[in-house]
Design a protein around this motif. Structure first.
Motif, PDB file in Angstrom:
ATOM      1  N   ARG A 126      54.028  45.952  45.126  1.00 16.83           N
ATOM      2  CA  ARG A 126      52.339  46.224  45.444  1.00 16.83           C
ATOM      3  C   ARG A 126      51.539  45.276  44.298  1.00 16.83           C
ATOM      4  O   ARG A 126      50.567  44.876  45.414  1.00 16.83           O
ATOM      5  CB  ARG A 126      52.476  47.713  44.526  1.00 16.83           C
ATOM      6  CG  ARG A 126      52.861  48.802  45.446  1.00 16.83           C
ATOM      7  CD  ARG A 126      52.478  50.286  44.823  1.00 16.83           C
ATOM      8  NE  ARG A 126      52.994  50.661  43.476  1.00 16.83           N
ATOM      9  CZ  ARG A 126      54.053  51.090  43.208  1.00 16.83           C
ATOM     10  NH1 ARG A 126      54.908  51.321  43.999  1.00 16.83           N
ATOM     11  NH2 ARG A 126      54.739  51.371  42.156  1.00 16.83           N
ATOM     12  N   ASP A 127      51.914  44.796  43.430  1.00 18.78           N
ATOM     13  CA  ASP A 127      51.131  43.864  42.795  1.00 18.78           C
ATOM     14  C   ASP A 127      50.797  42.414  43.406  1.00 18.78           C
ATOM     15  O   ASP A 127      49.964  42.173  43.718  1.00 18.78           O
ATOM     16  CB  ASP A 127      51.660  43.570  41.383  1.00 18.78           C
ATOM     17  CG  ASP A 127      51.604  44.545  40.408  1.00 18.78           C
ATOM     18  OD1 ASP A 127      50.857  45.610  40.622  1.00 18.78           O
ATOM     19  OD2 ASP A 127      52.290  44.526  39.405  1.00 18.78           O
ATOM     20  N   VAL A 128      52.213  41.948  44.225  1.00 22.56           N
ATOM     21  CA  VAL A 128      51.983  40.902  44.831  1.00 22.56           C
ATOM     22  C   VAL A 128      51.308  40.936  46.226  1.00 22.56           C
ATOM     23  O   VAL A 128      50.277  40.092  46.595  1.00 22.56           O
ATOM     24  CB  VAL A 128      53.641  40.268  45.143  1.00 22.56           C
ATOM     25  CG1 VAL A 128      53.785  39.520  46.272  1.00 22.56           C
ATOM     26  CG2 VAL A 128      54.226  39.869  43.923  1.00 22.56           C
ATOM     27  N   MET A 129      51.381  42.036  46.778  1.00 14.50           N
ATOM     28  CA  MET A 129      50.618  42.376  48.263  1.00 14.50           C
ATOM     29  C   MET A 129      49.296  42.329  47.946  1.00 14.50           C
ATOM     30  O   MET A 129      48.455  42.189  48.890  1.00 14.50           O
ATOM     31  CB  MET A 129      51.119  43.544  48.822  1.00 14.50           C
ATOM     32  CG  MET A 129      52.662  43.154  49.377  1.00 14.50           C
ATOM     33  SD  MET A 129      52.814  41.543  50.446  1.00 14.50           S
ATOM     34  CE  MET A 129      51.828  42.017  51.953  1.00 14.50           C
ATOM     35  N   ALA A 130      48.965  42.794  46.641  1.00 15.85           N
ATOM     36  CA  ALA A 130      47.490  42.722  46.452  1.00 15.85           C
ATOM     37  C   ALA A 130      46.755  41.519  46.084  1.00 15.85           C
ATOM     38  O   ALA A 130      45.545  41.247  45.939  1.00 15.85           O
ATOM     39  CB  ALA A 130      47.278  43.774  45.102  1.00 15.85           C
ATOM     40  N   ALA A 131      47.413  40.498  45.628  1.00 14.35           N
ATOM     41  CA  ALA A 131      47.260  39.128  45.407  1.00 14.35           C
ATOM     42  C   ALA A 131      47.039  38.427  46.502  1.00 14.35           C
ATOM     43  O   ALA A 131      47.569  38.759  47.760  1.00 14.35           O
ATOM     44  CB  ALA A 131      48.062  38.639  44.229  1.00 14.35           C
ATOM     45  N   THR A 132      46.408  37.189  46.529  1.00 15.18           N
ATOM     46  CA  THR A 132      45.930  36.279  47.460  1.00 15.18           C
ATOM     47  C   THR A 132      46.466  34.782  47.209  1.00 15.18           C
ATOM     48  O   THR A 132      46.218  34.372  46.005  1.00 15.18           O
ATOM     49  CB  THR A 132      44.766  36.300  48.141  1.00 15.18           C
ATOM     50  OG1 THR A 132      43.788  36.083  46.967  1.00 15.18           O
ATOM     51  CG2 THR A 132      44.393  37.503  48.790  1.00 15.18           C
ATOM     52  N   PRO A 133      46.814  33.902  48.013  1.00 17.71           N
ATOM     53  CA  PRO A 133      47.094  32.455  47.688  1.00 17.71           C
ATOM     54  C   PRO A 133      45.777  31.850  47.145  1.00 17.71           C
ATOM     55  O   PRO A 133      44.703  32.429  47.300  1.00 17.71           O
ATOM     56  CB  PRO A 133      47.590  31.857  49.045  1.00 17.71           C
ATOM     57  CG  PRO A 133      47.916  33.162  49.807  1.00 17.71           C
ATOM     58  CD  PRO A 133      47.224  34.255  49.434  1.00 17.71           C
ATOM     59  N   ASN A 134      46.117  31.171  46.024  1.00 18.88           N
ATOM     60  CA  ASN A 134      44.910  30.346  45.365  1.00 18.88           C
ATOM     61  C   ASN A 134      44.688  28.949  45.905  1.00 18.88           C
ATOM     62  O   ASN A 134      45.654  28.486  46.829  1.00 18.88           O
ATOM     63  CB  ASN A 134      44.972  30.438  43.873  1.00 18.88           C
ATOM     64  CG  ASN A 134      46.212  29.716  43.375  1.00 18.88           C
ATOM     65  OD1 ASN A 134      46.355  28.617  43.609  1.00 18.88           O
ATOM     66  ND2 ASN A 134      47.313  30.610  42.824  1.00 18.88           N
ATOM     67  N   ALA A 135      43.868  28.183  45.154  1.00 14.78           N
ATOM     68  CA  ALA A 135      43.621  26.626  45.820  1.00 14.78           C
ATOM     69  C   ALA A 135      44.919  25.837  45.677  1.00 14.78           C
ATOM     70  O   ALA A 135      45.158  24.824  46.297  1.00 14.78           O
ATOM     71  CB  ALA A 135      42.432  26.189  44.947  1.00 14.78           C
ATOM     72  N   GLY A 136      45.695  26.258  44.612  1.00 19.06           N
ATOM     73  CA  GLY A 136      46.758  25.538  44.376  1.00 19.06           C
ATOM     74  C   GLY A 136      47.965  25.626  45.821  1.00 19.06           C
ATOM     75  O   GLY A 136      48.298  24.575  46.149  1.00 19.06           O
TER      76      GLY A 136
END
Length: 246
Positions: A71-81
């Motif tokens: 759940r935590d991972v799916m709430a996150a988004t890729p960043n500039a890196g």
């Protein structure tokens, strides 16, 4: 080697191999495995949550842990890196190889592995499960509708998290592909990893042993730092920006 020379080496490289660790995902708010052991989970040792023995002893507990991380991972988004590495793959095409120790799937969501190069997830992927009976790998349902354990669509067997646990070997084909890519690389980038987890930490030496350049991006010095061609004491996104001229 200085920053200008590192930039030139990366720009000129035909074959680039990259290894990423938890540091690149930290900028997306993804905690490391041990940092995620807070609250109710703080009383558990890593081996109590991420080993074949733990799963055999209490599969419901292990799935509860991984469902929360999912759940935590799916709430996150890729960043500039993540985005900059996808852009580098687009530039280098089939000369680009990315191996990640992360299990959050953010590189794939940023486009890595679909832009001409190759992506290998050495430790598995939190957003998939693997059948204990037939080995089928499937994506998990959306987090809001997910009740573990998932059931295999092929044979109706129980599925386990598709993660390499303590006491398990890395997938042989993934490790072989990574070893070959780093041995052939003109430039290797080691990003956001402590350099203490082997065999992944040994990939840098595959490049160095063949005369290639190895560039590290990490806010802190690591065990690999003294051996590498150049180190940038930066976060992943800032270090990659610096290597690409801003």
């Amino acid at each position: 080697m200085n920053l200008s020379q590192a930039r030139d080496a990366l720009a000129a490289a035909r074959r680039v191999a990259v290894l990423t660790g938890a540091g690149i995902s930290a900028e997306s708010g993804i905690p490391t495995f041990r940092d995620a052991q807070q609250g109710l989970w703080a009383r558990f040792r890593p081996e109590d949550l991420a080993s074949p023995d733990a799963y055999h002893r209490d599969p419901a507990l292990v799935w509860e842990w991984y469902a929360g991380r999912y759940r935590d991972v799916m709430a996150a988004t890729p960043n500039a890196g993540h985005d900059r590495l996808a852009r580098l793959e687009r530039e280098k095409g089939d000369g680009f190889f990315l191996a990640t120790q992360n299990v959050d799937g953010l590189h794939a969501r940023a486009g890595s592995g679909t832009l001409g190069g190759q992506l290998v997830e050495l430790h598995g992927n939190l957003i998939t499960a693997r059948c204990e009976v037939c080995g089928q790998v499937e994506a998990l349902p959306a987090p809001e509708g997910f009740t573990p354990p998932p059931v295999c669509s092929r044979c109706s067997g129980r599925m386990r998290p598709n993660i390499v646990w303590f006491g398990e070997f890395l997938p042989e084909d993934a490790l072989e592909a990574a070893s070959d890519a780093f041995a052939a690389a003109d430039v290797a980038l080691i990003i956001g990893t402590s350099g203490v987890v082997y065999p992944a930490a040994g990939l840098a030496f595959e490049t160095l042993g063949r005369g290639g350049t190895v560039i590290e991006i990490n806010p802190s010095e690591t065990e690999l730092t003294p051996h590498l061609s150049f180190s940038l004491r930066e976060t992943a996104s800032r270090g990659l920006a610096a290597l690409n001229g801003g």
